[in-house]
Design a protein around this motif. Structure first.
Motif, mmCIF file in Angstrom:
data_model
loop_
_atom_site.group_PDB
_atom_site.id
_atom_site.type_symbol
_atom_site.label_atom_id
_atom_site.label_comp_id
_atom_site.label_asym_id
_atom_site.label_seq_id
_atom_site.Cartn_x
_atom_site.Cartn_y
_atom_site.Cartn_z
ATOM 1 N N GLY A 223 0.785 -1.228 0.000
ATOM 2 C CA GLY A 223 0.000 0.000 0.000
ATOM 3 C C GLY A 223 0.821 1.285 0.000
ATOM 4 O O GLY A 223 0.266 2.383 0.059
ATOM 5 N N ILE A 224 2.120 1.192 -0.037
ATOM 6 C CA ILE A 224 2.979 2.390 -0.098
ATOM 7 C C ILE A 224 3.558 2.472 -1.503
ATOM 8 O O ILE A 224 4.141 1.508 -2.006
ATOM 9 C CB ILE A 224 4.113 2.312 0.949
ATOM 10 N N ASP A 225 3.357 3.621 -2.116
ATOM 11 C CA ASP A 225 3.852 3.834 -3.476
ATOM 12 C C ASP A 225 5.050 4.772 -3.454
ATOM 13 O O ASP A 225 5.079 5.766 -2.710
ATOM 14 C CB ASP A 225 2.766 4.468 -4.355
ATOM 15 N N LEU A 226 6.013 4.460 -4.259
ATOM 16 C CA LEU A 226 7.195 5.305 -4.423
ATOM 17 C C LEU A 226 7.491 5.385 -5.911
ATOM 18 O O LEU A 226 7.507 4.358 -6.595
ATOM 19 C CB LEU A 226 8.396 4.705 -3.677
ATOM 20 N N SER A 227 7.689 6.588 -6.388
ATOM 21 C CA SER A 227 8.030 6.749 -7.804
ATOM 22 C C SER A 227 9.145 7.779 -7.929
ATOM 23 O O SER A 227 9.351 8.618 -7.046
ATOM 24 C CB SER A 227 6.804 7.184 -8.607
ATOM 25 N N PHE A 228 9.875 7.682 -9.032
ATOM 26 C CA PHE A 228 10.917 8.665 -9.291
ATOM 27 C C PHE A 228 11.011 8.913 -10.793
ATOM 28 O O PHE A 228 10.590 8.100 -11.610
ATOM 29 C CB PHE A 228 12.279 8.215 -8.730
ATOM 30 N N LEU A 229 11.555 10.060 -11.104
ATOM 31 C CA LEU A 229 11.809 10.441 -12.495
ATOM 32 C C LEU A 229 13.150 11.150 -12.533
ATOM 33 O O LEU A 229 13.385 12.092 -11.770
ATOM 34 C CB LEU A 229 10.711 11.376 -13.018
#
Length: 116
Positions: free
Chosen positions: A60-66
């Motif tokens: 349930g924890i989202d992590l994103s990067f760009l």
């Protein structure tokens, strides 16, 4: 041309010298900015660009990067001319180089007289 900037302190710009047919035969300076010639200083388009992105999700924890990059190409620093004005922009900040501006006692400078 008249007196040099070292004598007058006026700002100078480059101006192309052209013959009767419009061919550029040399370069001189002018104290009239409207007479100055424009010069191409390079392309703003980068030589290489790209990026990497990803998304992670765990319990349930989202992590994103760009991560994006751009290599090559010219940029214009719009703040620099704003602080390097020659007294024609009242109310604007001045660069510290203005402390070494041209005066009759200080002729060995590349910052023109901004108070005349």
């Amino acid at each position: 041309m008249g007196r040099s900037r070292s004598e007058t302190g006026k700002a100078t710009w480059y101006k192309d010298v052209k013959d009767a047919t419009g061919n550029i035969t040399g370069r001189t300076t002018t104290t009239n900015q409207n007479e100055a010639s424009f010069y191409f200083e390079g392309s703003s388009l980068p030589d290489l660009y790209g990026g990497v992105s990803n998304n992670f999700s765990y319990k349930g924890i989202d992590l994103s990067f760009l991560f994006s990059y751009s290599l090559g190409g010219k940029i214009f620093d719009g703040d620099q001319p704003m602080i390097m004005h020659v007294g024609s922009a009242p109310g604007r900040s001045w660069s510290k180089e203005a402390l070494n501006r041209w005066t009759s006692e200080n002729r060995d400078t590349d910052f023109p007289d901004c108070l005349t």
